[in-house]
Design a protein around this motif. Sequence first.
Motif, PDB file in Angstrom:
ATOM      1  N   LEU A  50       1.300   5.644  10.373  1.00  0.00           N
ATOM      2  CA  LEU A  50       2.059   5.902   9.142  1.00  0.00           C
ATOM      3  C   LEU A  50       2.378   7.376   8.937  1.00  0.00           C
ATOM      4  N   ALA A  51       2.591   8.078  10.058  1.00  0.00           N
ATOM      5  CA  ALA A  51       2.993   9.483   9.950  1.00  0.00           C
ATOM      6  C   ALA A  51       4.506   9.615   9.947  1.00  0.00           C
ATOM      7  N   ARG A  53       8.412   7.218   9.441  1.00  0.00           N
ATOM      8  CA  ARG A  53       9.008   5.967   8.957  1.00  0.00           C
ATOM      9  C   ARG A  53      10.022   5.474   9.975  1.00  0.00           C
ATOM     10  N   ARG A  71       4.096   4.297  -2.062  1.00  0.00           N
ATOM     11  CA  ARG A  71       3.563   5.439  -1.317  1.00  0.00           C
ATOM     12  C   ARG A  71       2.101   5.719  -1.657  1.00  0.00           C
ATOM     13  N   GLU A  72       1.738   5.540  -2.929  1.00  0.00           N
ATOM     14  CA  GLU A  72       0.358   5.864  -3.323  1.00  0.00           C
ATOM     15  C   GLU A  72      -0.675   4.888  -2.746  1.00  0.00           C
ATOM     16  N   PRO A  75      -2.404   5.863   1.598  1.00  0.00           N
ATOM     17  CA  PRO A  75      -3.681   6.458   2.032  1.00  0.00           C
ATOM     18  C   PRO A  75      -4.770   5.409   2.282  1.00  0.00           C
ATOM     19  N   ALA A  76      -4.801   4.387   1.460  1.00  0.00           N
ATOM     20  CA  ALA A  76      -5.828   3.343   1.649  1.00  0.00           C
ATOM     21  C   ALA A  76      -5.620   2.631   2.985  1.00  0.00           C
ATOM     22  N   ARG A  78      -4.165   4.060   5.650  1.00  0.00           N
ATOM     23  CA  ARG A  78      -4.483   5.041   6.704  1.00  0.00           C
ATOM     24  C   ARG A  78      -5.990   5.107   6.947  1.00  0.00           C
ATOM     25  N   ARG A  79      -6.774   4.898   5.895  1.00  0.00           N
ATOM     26  CA  ARG A  79      -8.227   4.976   6.053  1.00  0.00           C
ATOM     27  C   ARG A  79      -8.775   3.837   6.907  1.00  0.00           C
ATOM     28  N   ASP A  87      -3.775  16.320  21.048  1.00  0.00           N
ATOM     29  CA  ASP A  87      -4.230  17.720  21.014  1.00  0.00           C
ATOM     30  C   ASP A  87      -5.420  17.889  20.069  1.00  0.00           C
ATOM     31  N   ARG A  89      -6.451  18.103  17.258  1.00  0.00           N
ATOM     32  CA  ARG A  89      -6.152  18.475  15.863  1.00  0.00           C
ATOM     33  C   ARG A  89      -7.423  18.611  15.032  1.00  0.00           C
ATOM     34  N   PRO A 103     -13.123  12.457   7.212  1.00  0.00           N
ATOM     35  CA  PRO A 103     -12.606  11.182   6.677  1.00  0.00           C
ATOM     36  C   PRO A 103     -13.483  10.602   5.564  1.00  0.00           C
ATOM     37  N   VAL A 106     -12.809  12.870   2.337  1.00  0.00           N
ATOM     38  CA  VAL A 106     -11.558  12.605   1.592  1.00  0.00           C
ATOM     39  C   VAL A 106     -11.654  11.297   0.807  1.00  0.00           C
TER      40      VAL A 106
END
Lengths: 232, 288
Positions: A50-51, A53, A71-72, A75-76, A78-79, A87, A89, A103, A106
């Motif tokens: 989900l980075a 579209r 959109r809100e 995040p749930a 993505r977790r 790389d 990151r 993780p 957050v």
Amino acid sequence: MVRFENVGMRYGLGPEILRDVSFTLEPGSFHLLTGPSGAGKTSLLKLIYLAERPSRGAIWMFDREIATTPREELPALRRRIGVVFQDFRLLDHLTVFENVALPRRVMNELESSYRAEVEELLSWVGLGNRLNAKPATLSGGEKQRVAIARAVVAKPELLLADEPTGNVDPDIGGRIMRLFIELNKLGTSVLIATHDQRIMERVPAQRLFRLAEGRLTTANAADAVLAEAKRA
Amino acid sequence: MPGDSASGATLHTIVAVMSFLACLTLGAVLTLSRLAADWTEGLSGSVTVQLLPSPQISPEDQMKEALRLVQQWPGIFAAKPLGRAEAEKLLEPWLGEGNVIGDLPVPQLIEVTLTPGKPVELEGLGKALADGVPGAHLDDHKRWNEELASFAASSEAVGWAVLLLIGVATLAIVIYATQAGLQAHREIVEVVHMIGARDVFIASEFQRHFLWLGLRGGLIGLTLAIATLLGSSFFVDSREAPVGAQYMPQFVTAPQHYIWLFFVPVVIGLIAMYTARFTVLRVLGRMP
């Protein structure tokens, strides 16, 4: 768990990187995503975590159609996904422990609730004695293992890895693959983007997704097309 | 957020300078307000009768006659002769505390308080005094009042305008710095975003960072400003000050004025915090 239907993707007004991509990942599955460099493997992973579209088509993640998900609520989702970036990151200003614990942090969890788990996880990947080290002082293999520990610390349902053995020697690469297989046995779905021939040889052909010029084929589908061609 | 970097140190310096300028400007505005209040307080609702020495009448008779005339005039609430000490006190807003020279020819004064809300024929009173008491003169402060009120109002307006400009400049700097900070830490923002952080979590990290940055820079500026104000007061009081400096009004003499100055770093910190929050949320809003 993951379903793509005729997904296309382009960056800005550029050419389509992915074209009519359709596939399904079932819970507990293990797949490899292969293809030459520039074929769109990383872009496909970005769509899954989900980075990015899609420019067309539909994506379902955990039974939610992404285009219509507020959109809100992303995040749930993505977790529920762990990502091992090509790389790494890692965040240079954080210690190994803090990177792996990120993780959980957050999610607004208290450190006392995850400290023991993070330490145990780091011991499991052989970095129990490097908790307070900064990423700049780690070798490539150590960074890779920190990235993997961070990806799995929140017990994701889906683990994505982009060329996880690309920067490490064969011995560490083998250990990393064994780690992924162990996680898969524990119920985590795994999708690994790689063009490492040694890894591909260890995985059954039906678990292979092949990406070329933006189009995705499964090994089974490729075989079927070949058989059809022979019959004709 | 990573700890202080070279750009963070530069930003601290800029915020400290803005805070310093804001504190000095606020100090100037507060001083102007106080002076304007001092100037007009004693002048409104009252008039003054000045009794200049006259060869035609003794000072005692001059005072007695003038008092009698004033006290029987309609609309007068009270008439009080002022001693020399009180007359000197009236001069303090112009000449400073305790700075009236001993041999200055201060005239006899009568402070006349008008009955509030009642019209008084001041022109007639002035004429009656001039005709009836040699050397008497009525000062109704009207011209002074208008000029002083106009001067004080325009000076205060300029002060507030400068303060507003400094506020806008501070806001612009903080917005720019936040965006630069986001750009420099874009990698961090992306990673934290991708592992499932909510926008408010990321924004709170930035806003906390910029709140402290604003408070620290603001406090440095406040400290320098207070040192400058105290230093200027000390200089004016010192023997080394040029002749006449003692008669200048001093900046920020009242303790409550210093309390107002302490709000400057707090306000700067809050501006930095909310700007950071707004900017970060706007940038994150463009991400998937």
